[in-house]
Design a protein around this motif. Structure first.
Motif, mmCIF file in Angstrom:
data_model
loop_
_atom_site.group_PDB
_atom_site.id
_atom_site.type_symbol
_atom_site.label_atom_id
_atom_site.label_comp_id
_atom_site.label_asym_id
_atom_site.label_seq_id
_atom_site.Cartn_x
_atom_site.Cartn_y
_atom_site.Cartn_z
ATOM 1 N N SER A 1 33.467 -13.550 -40.233
ATOM 2 C CA SER A 1 33.921 -14.925 -40.423
ATOM 3 C C SER A 1 33.069 -15.856 -39.574
ATOM 4 N N GLY A 2 33.093 -17.138 -39.918
ATOM 5 C CA GLY A 2 32.303 -18.109 -39.169
ATOM 6 C C GLY A 2 32.606 -19.524 -39.617
ATOM 7 N N LEU A 3 31.805 -20.477 -39.141
ATOM 8 C CA LEU A 3 31.989 -21.883 -39.471
ATOM 9 C C LEU A 3 30.768 -22.403 -40.223
ATOM 10 N N LEU A 4 31.010 -23.234 -41.230
ATOM 11 C CA LEU A 4 29.951 -23.847 -42.011
ATOM 12 C C LEU A 4 29.501 -25.153 -41.345
ATOM 13 N N ASP A 5 28.277 -25.553 -41.620
ATOM 14 C CA ASP A 5 27.765 -26.812 -41.060
ATOM 15 C C ASP A 5 28.545 -28.005 -41.625
ATOM 16 N N ASP A 6 28.860 -27.944 -42.917
ATOM 17 C CA ASP A 6 29.611 -29.017 -43.574
ATOM 18 C C ASP A 6 30.862 -28.439 -44.224
ATOM 19 N N PRO A 7 31.984 -29.182 -44.201
ATOM 20 C CA PRO A 7 33.208 -28.678 -44.831
ATOM 21 C C PRO A 7 33.096 -28.641 -46.356
ATOM 22 N N TYR A 8 33.747 -27.686 -46.956
ATOM 23 C CA TYR A 8 33.813 -27.594 -48.411
ATOM 24 C C TYR A 8 35.111 -28.219 -48.889
ATOM 25 N N LYS A 9 35.030 -28.931 -50.011
ATOM 26 C CA LYS A 9 36.200 -29.619 -50.546
ATOM 27 C C LYS A 9 36.470 -29.170 -51.982
ATOM 28 N N GLN A 10 37.751 -29.146 -52.319
ATOM 29 C CA GLN A 10 38.167 -28.874 -53.691
ATOM 30 C C GLN A 10 39.433 -29.653 -53.965
ATOM 31 N N TYR A 11 39.691 -29.936 -55.242
ATOM 32 C CA TYR A 11 40.920 -30.619 -55.620
ATOM 33 C C TYR A 11 42.034 -29.617 -55.880
ATOM 34 N N GLY A 12 43.203 -29.935 -55.342
ATOM 35 C CA GLY A 12 44.413 -29.201 -55.661
ATOM 36 C C GLY A 12 45.368 -30.148 -56.371
ATOM 37 N N ALA A 13 46.648 -29.795 -56.404
ATOM 38 C CA ALA A 13 47.630 -30.630 -57.099
ATOM 39 C C ALA A 13 48.982 -30.516 -56.417
ATOM 40 N N ALA A 14 49.843 -31.482 -56.713
ATOM 41 C CA ALA A 14 51.224 -31.461 -56.215
ATOM 42 C C ALA A 14 52.120 -32.100 -57.265
ATOM 43 N N VAL A 15 53.326 -31.566 -57.416
ATOM 44 C CA VAL A 15 54.283 -32.132 -58.365
ATOM 45 C C VAL A 15 55.625 -32.283 -57.659
ATOM 46 N N GLU A 16 56.320 -33.361 -57.970
ATOM 47 C CA GLU A 16 57.600 -33.646 -57.324
ATOM 48 C C GLU A 16 58.663 -33.941 -58.379
ATOM 49 N N PHE A 17 59.828 -33.291 -58.226
ATOM 50 C CA PHE A 17 60.954 -33.466 -59.143
ATOM 51 C C PHE A 17 62.163 -34.024 -58.395
ATOM 52 N N LYS A 18 62.999 -34.737 -59.124
ATOM 53 C CA LYS A 18 64.301 -35.165 -58.619
ATOM 54 C C LYS A 18 65.348 -34.745 -59.640
ATOM 55 N N VAL A 19 66.490 -34.267 -59.166
ATOM 56 C CA VAL A 19 67.562 -33.828 -60.051
ATOM 57 C C VAL A 19 68.787 -34.712 -59.854
ATOM 58 N N VAL A 20 69.364 -35.131 -60.982
ATOM 59 C CA VAL A 20 70.544 -35.992 -60.951
ATOM 60 C C VAL A 20 71.642 -35.385 -61.815
ATOM 61 N N LEU A 21 72.869 -35.298 -61.261
ATOM 62 C CA LEU A 21 74.047 -34.907 -62.041
ATOM 63 C C LEU A 21 74.501 -36.142 -62.797
ATOM 64 N N ILE A 22 74.469 -36.055 -64.115
ATOM 65 C CA ILE A 22 74.625 -37.260 -64.914
ATOM 66 C C ILE A 22 76.052 -37.795 -64.966
ATOM 67 N N ASP A 23 77.059 -36.969 -64.740
ATOM 68 C CA ASP A 23 78.442 -37.433 -64.940
ATOM 69 C C ASP A 23 78.803 -38.605 -64.033
ATOM 70 N N ASN A 24 78.218 -38.639 -62.814
ATOM 71 C CA ASN A 24 78.496 -39.774 -61.924
ATOM 72 C C ASN A 24 77.222 -40.307 -61.262
#
Length: 226
Positions: free
Chosen positions: A138-161
């Protein structure tokens, strides 16, 4: 003479070791109310509707990710949920009387839970300057490597009230399985495109994003039922 030849040969093997980088996803954020857990124990096959962000002026973007909505709904179906039509539900909700009287909304739509997709972020940057090799080094690179990831967010609601019942945020990190991603010239070019944000560059591959959404929905179901 043979022993002397072994030394450069060993150095050649070490120099040719394949380098990999690996990202770790952020921690998922889970919150379920007691009432939701109790409701699902009594109603293992609830009637749900998926509500999605409003892209009123961005129909192209909505069409572009509509396959993800279908993937979410299919996952609910495969886990015993009854899925209501999103468009029909929205038509009923558009009536002001129904948005105020949740008892009427529940009766007219025959729905128990609203699963709201609050946010889908396909531009979550992961970066690291750490690498490891297939030889266990293992070791360290001169420059950092980047990549795109993702995130998803949900909300849940009980509809009766109209009761808030839970929030759930899940993360996808690239290069997180096995050895991660091999550092190669094509990988370096991909990183450059990310940094320059070139037009038309695919942030997270379609099939990868769909698999992530399916997995996130399965986690959502499991966490709601816990």
């Amino acid at each position: 003479m043979k022993k002397l030849l072994l030394v450069p040969f060993v150095f050649l093997i070490l120099a040719c070791s394949t380098k990999y980088i690996k990202f770790s996803p952020s921690n998922n954020e889970i919150f379920t109310t007691d009432r939701l857990s109790e409701f699902l124990k009594k109603n293992p096959s609830p009637k749900v509707v998926l509500r999605t962000p409003n892209f009123s002026s961005q129909t192209t973007e909505e069409e572009d990710i509509s396959y993800l909505y279908s993937a979410i709904e299919k996952e609910f179906l495969s886990n015993g949920f009854v899925v209501r039509d999103r468009n029909l539900f929205n038509q009923v909700v558009s009536n002001n009387e129904n948005t105020v009287d949740y008892a009427k909304l529940k009766a007219k739509t025959d729905t128990d839970l609203i699963i709201e997709l609050i946010k889908l972020d396909r531009e979550v940057i992961y970066e690291t300057n750490k690498y490891h090799t297939d030889k266990g080094k293992s070791g360290l690179l001169d420059d950092p490597y980047k990549q795109y990831g993702a995130a998803v967010e949900f909300k849940v609601v009980l509809i009766d009230n109209n009761e808030f019942a839970g929030t759930y945020k899940f993360h996808y990190a690239p290069c997180s399985e096995g050895n991660g991603c091999e550092i190669s010239e094509s990988f370096k070019e991909r990183m450059k495109r990310i940094e320059k944000k070139k037009e038309g560059y695919v942030i997270v591959e379609k099939d990868v994003l769909e698999e992530f959404m399916r997995h996130a929905t399965l986690r959502l179901v499991e966490d709601m039922r816990d």
